[in-house]
Structures are given as C-alpha cells and as structure tokens.
Design a protein around this motif. Sequence first.
Motif, PDB file in Angstrom:
ATOM      1  N   ASN A 523      28.076 -27.709   0.509  1.00 39.41           N
ATOM      2  CA  ASN A 523      28.388 -28.527   0.503  1.00 39.41           C
ATOM      3  C   ASN A 523      26.368 -28.818  -0.689  1.00 39.41           C
ATOM      4  N   GLU A 524      26.602 -29.240  -2.170  1.00 39.12           N
ATOM      5  CA  GLU A 524      25.456 -28.921  -2.680  1.00 39.12           C
ATOM      6  C   GLU A 524      24.337 -29.795  -1.953  1.00 39.12           C
ATOM      7  N   GLN A 525      24.121 -30.798  -1.375  1.00 36.76           N
ATOM      8  CA  GLN A 525      23.508 -31.689  -0.892  1.00 36.76           C
ATOM      9  C   GLN A 525      22.860 -30.939   0.727  1.00 36.76           C
ATOM     10  N   TYR A 526      23.806 -30.293   0.935  1.00 35.59           N
ATOM     11  CA  TYR A 526      23.567 -29.848   2.610  1.00 35.59           C
ATOM     12  C   TYR A 526      22.808 -28.934   2.091  1.00 35.59           C
ATOM     13  N   GLU A 527      23.108 -27.684   1.402  1.00 37.57           N
ATOM     14  CA  GLU A 527      22.116 -26.558   0.441  1.00 37.57           C
ATOM     15  C   GLU A 527      21.085 -26.755   0.406  1.00 37.57           C
ATOM     16  N   GLU A 528      20.516 -27.519  -0.261  1.00 36.87           N
ATOM     17  CA  GLU A 528      18.997 -28.479  -0.634  1.00 36.87           C
ATOM     18  C   GLU A 528      18.989 -28.832  -0.248  1.00 36.87           C
ATOM     19  N   VAL A 529      19.131 -29.593   1.625  1.00 41.93           N
ATOM     20  CA  VAL A 529      18.772 -29.533   2.307  1.00 41.93           C
ATOM     21  C   VAL A 529      17.857 -29.029   3.773  1.00 41.93           C
ATOM     22  N   ALA A 530      19.201 -27.338   3.870  1.00 43.29           N
ATOM     23  CA  ALA A 530      18.460 -26.297   3.849  1.00 43.29           C
ATOM     24  C   ALA A 530      17.632 -25.323   3.319  1.00 43.29           C
ATOM     25  N   ARG A 531      17.013 -25.350   2.354  1.00 42.32           N
ATOM     26  CA  ARG A 531      16.791 -24.806   1.367  1.00 42.32           C
ATOM     27  C   ARG A 531      14.804 -25.787   1.408  1.00 42.32           C
ATOM     28  N   HIS A 532      15.229 -26.728   1.794  1.00 39.19           N
ATOM     29  CA  HIS A 532      13.956 -27.955   2.226  1.00 39.19           C
ATOM     30  C   HIS A 532      12.818 -26.960   3.370  1.00 39.19           C
ATOM     31  N   ILE A 533      14.188 -27.029   4.481  1.00 43.92           N
ATOM     32  CA  ILE A 533      13.820 -26.722   5.873  1.00 43.92           C
ATOM     33  C   ILE A 533      13.289 -25.616   5.985  1.00 43.92           C
ATOM     34  N   ALA A 534      13.773 -24.825   4.926  1.00 46.06           N
ATOM     35  CA  ALA A 534      13.339 -23.221   4.866  1.00 46.06           C
ATOM     36  C   ALA A 534      12.000 -22.751   4.300  1.00 46.06           C
ATOM     37  N   ARG A 535      11.124 -23.786   2.975  1.00 49.24           N
ATOM     38  CA  ARG A 535      10.669 -24.091   2.530  1.00 49.24           C
ATOM     39  C   ARG A 535       8.720 -24.497   3.799  1.00 49.24           C
ATOM     40  N   SER A 536       9.847 -25.577   4.405  1.00 48.95           N
ATOM     41  CA  SER A 536       8.649 -25.919   5.788  1.00 48.95           C
ATOM     42  C   SER A 536       8.334 -24.879   6.594  1.00 48.95           C
ATOM     43  N   LEU A 537       9.538 -23.983   6.853  1.00 44.93           N
ATOM     44  CA  LEU A 537       9.648 -23.011   8.177  1.00 44.93           C
ATOM     45  C   LEU A 537       8.653 -21.478   7.770  1.00 44.93           C
TER      46      LEU A 537
END
Length: 621
Positions: A523-537
């Motif tokens: 899901n594009e929305q979930y994948e964008e959240v995942a990318r945001h979390i990845a940047r935070s990590l």
Amino acid sequence: MAAAQEASNKEAFRQAVGNTLERRLFYIPSFKIYRGVAGLYDYGPPGCAVKSNVLAFWRQHFVLEENMLEVDCPCVTPEIVLKASGHVDKFTDLMVKDEKSGTCYRADHLLKDYCKDKLEKDPNLNAEKAAELRHVLAVLDDLSAEELGAKIKEYGITAPDTKNPLSDPYPFNLMFQTSIGPSGLSPGYMRPETAQGIFVNFKDLYYYNGNKLPFAAAQIGQAFRNEISPRQGLLRVREFTLAEIEHFVDPEDKSHPKFSEVAMLEFLMFPREDQVSGQQARIIAIGEAVSQGIVNNETLGYFIGRVYLFLTLLGIDKDRLRFRQHLANEMAHYAADCWDAEIECSYGWIECVGIADRSAYDLHAHTDKSGVALVAHEKFLEPKEVEKLVIAPVKKELGLAFKGNQRMVVEALEAMGEKEAMEMKATLEEKGQAEFHVCTLDKVVTIMKNMLSISKEKKKEHQRVFTPSVIEPSFGIGRIIYCLYEHSFYTRPSRDGDEQLNVFRFPPLIAPIKCTVFPLVQNEQYEEVARHIARSLTAVGISYKIDITGTSIGKRYARTDELGVPFAITVDSTSSVTVRERDSKQQIRVSVDEVASVIKEVTDGVSTWADVLWRYPTHQS
C-alpha cells in the motif's frame, strides 16, 4: 550406546546450525566456484555485521574502558623478529604423510579421533582399554614425536581416506613464508599472531604513555597459520582475526586498582590440581581464586573477570563457559600462570581466549636480538644503596668449550636469577665445576670455575631499571563467533505446527540487523510510512531492513528470526505501528514518531524489553 546417541545428536545439531549459517550467508567456503580451499572462509553480509559488532563491543569493553593504546601493525613480519620470538624454530605441529598419496595429516588429531571414536562407538571396549585411551587423550599434548608415532603404530592407525600406511611424525612449521622485496634476500612470514608488533614497539608506547607503568596496548588484526589439516569449520582456519592485549606491569607489583570491581564474580573454573586429580570444573569467585593462590596475581585475575563479562554479555551461555588453568606440561618455562576461556559447543570444549602471565620473556628476547633495551624505569626519591648481582661469563673460555653454542650458553648464564646464581657460585668454589641446564639447547652442560665469575657489589642508585612483565589476553574472534552461533540457535514450531523454524537469539548488541520494517500490505501510504521510519532509524544509527515483498507477515517474521533480528516493526496504520520482540513474540503499539527512539534505547541497553512492554500498550496479532 548413550555416548553414541549423544554424538549423533551433536552432529545433527551442528549440521542444522551450519546449513542455516551457509544458506543465510553468514559465512561460506572461500573460492567456492573453484571447489574451495580448506581452512579459508568468506563472511557474508550478516556474518560481517556480527563480526563488526563483536569487535566494536571488544573495543568498548577493553580499549575504551581500560584506556588502552591501540596499534595496527603489518601482517608481513621480517624473519629476524619471529626468530627472536621463537616462532621460526618452535612454531610447529607434528605431521604424518600418507606414504602412497602424499596427503598430510596432523598426527595428534589422528590419535585423538581414534581414541574418541573407540570410546564413543565401540560397545566391546573393556574398562582397562577405556582407561588407557582416556589417559592417552589426557597426555596427548605432551607426547613426543617418537611416542606419538609409537601409539599410531600400536593402534594400527592408517590414512583416513585411503587406509594407506603413514610416515613417522615429523615437525612442520605453521607459518606462511614469503620474501620482502624483489631480490628474495629479505625473508619474512605472514604473522602467526599480532602480539609481536606490540612488543617491538614497547619503547615508543612507553614514551607515549609518559614513561609510566602499568599500561596496556591492544591490536585487532589478521593472523595466518598454515594448518596441516584444517577442520571444524570456523574453529580451525588458515587466516583468522585475533584481538590481543599486552598489559605491561611492574613484575614486583601485579596488583590492580580495579580488581575489587570483579572480585565477587563467580563462574566455572578448572584449576590445575582439580584436573590432575580427576575432578570437575567448579564455581569459584575470582577474588577467592586470587587470595588462595589458584590464580597467580590480581592483574591476571582482573582480566579473567573482564573476559567472563565480555563473553557473557555477547550471549555466551555462562553454564557452558569455563576457565581452565594450563597443566605444568602445557606451560612455557617462562610463564607465571596461564588460563584458557573454553566454551562448550558441539565439538566439545573449545579454547577461545588465552589469558597468560608471560613474565618478561618477550621483551627480554627482543632486547637480546635487537640490542635495543626494552625496559622501564622507577625513579627513587632518595638514592638507594643496593646490592647488585654481577654475572660475568668469560667468553673466551666458553668459546673454546662450546664453540658454536657459546652465545646460547652465555645468554642462559646471564639470565640466571639470584638464587640459582649463588648456588652455582657455591658449587664452583667447592667442586671447581657445576652442571647447568641450557633451555635453548635443551641439554645440561658442565661449567668450569674459569668460565664464569659471580659476585655481589654494593652501588648507589637513583633509579631502578627493569624489564616489565606482560599479562596477555588473546581472543580468537572467529572461534568466539562460531560458539555464539551455536549458543544462540534454537528451533520452534510454526504457527500451524507443520514445520520447525530456525531462530538465532542474538542479543541486540551483536545482532547483524537490529530491526526490520514491514508494511502489512502493499500500500503506497504504508510504504511511505515505512520509508519515513527507515530515515528515522538511519538518523539514530540503527541498522534495519525493509521487506515489501508482500508475502505473509508470518513468513516475513520467520525470515528475520532466522537472521537473528531482535525487533520487527509492522506498519499497519499511518499513525502507529507494532513492534514485535523476536523470542517472546510479544508486540507493543508505538506511535510512528516514537518508534525509532524506542528501538534505539532497547538496542543500546538503556532499557530492556520488559521496560518498554510496561510503558506501551500490548498488541495481539
């Protein structure tokens, strides 16, 4: 039968661990497409990450906490350095050859395998023969080439692959030889240990440290040993990583200011006397071991305690870790005391760390060979009148008597301690000659009265000049990592119960990847959240892996459990996510903005999983 079943279970477990490690690319045989080379392995991505994390923790635990001086020396070492250290002449194993094919085997390994195989698998073995085989295993390291050859012939041991007869055992030097420069006139070797680079730099390191003792130098690097018949995977290889510490200390004061910090630690110890009398390893407090004289001194005891903490914090099972004292026949003549940290795995008890009080042998050896005094100084507040032992060999007379061996006899005489020297003086005065054992010649020679003068002189001194003793903890990183793999591995049933899933329970400290990030569905929305979390990590220095394959969440969990990833973040909304802990499979719900900091504090050891489980709402999948 029970022993045979246990051996079979260990073999099955070892195969399961090994297959998982190779399939998930923790390590693989080097040059695999060319059928590989025995004793050489490549670390894949997760293996590299585990190794890097182990070494980072080693630096933190030892180099930073103990304020050590870290050096990095070349792998190629001139012959003269290793001649001085004794490696050129004595760094050997006994080898036998298949008399028809020429294949080489390590002699003691063939005898060891024969004895173990008979003890474990021969149901007709009588008690007397079993006792004999156990005795052979106990004294194996002490057998000479002749004794080893006699046992191989007595038991009818042949080449394992062809059953051809074997040659008599003979010594084989384990160092890789090379030449430095194109002329071939400067011989060298690939270093068999990292320690010599520290010893030859002692003078400069002592100056860098403000001419003060004690101090420690440390080095991490590759070492090379041309093993006769490498086996047991990562446990016996031809190129490996060592992490070594050389702690230089006044031989007259081996106390340690931080010993009280480890004195109360209790763990399995196997003193020399217990081994000789057939007892088992027992729990002893390290403070008690030092006070009772089981461990020679506080500094040695301190490092034994610190090694115990290091290994257990990595994830080594404390019940399968013991510290075994070297027997008298294992000890070098110059060593004051030696202990091995041994870890039990499917191959048995494996030496992974050696902690030795090497006295002043190494610095003496390099001083003698180089002519550069590797010594320390203690300045006196007031001049002291001291009585000095003066040993004056008469080199002319010794040269006539011993010819080419003169230098070794002179060095041995000059190295005598006061008690031995005064006893020799009395014997020479009474009998005109004395028997003297020269270690480097390994024989007793006769010293005549005209070859030597021994006296005591009174002098006023403003300082004491002495050669420091060395306490050396030496870590085989590959061996520690392999034992860690076995201690961390277990299986558990899948949710449906139709298969067993592999899990590595690595502590977050050394896990190859700290967490994974899964969008629950593609899901594009979930994948964008995942990318945001990845940047935070990334911003807080946490390693992670995103999995957007779309396979079931259960299969994705299983894949990461098999890599030993401790935490999995599942994105199932745009505002909050679930965090799953690998071993308990418990989950909590955390806001998207907080999740990176929560993972960071748990992986850094600031909080435990129990702490965050209490702070955040649990989630039922």
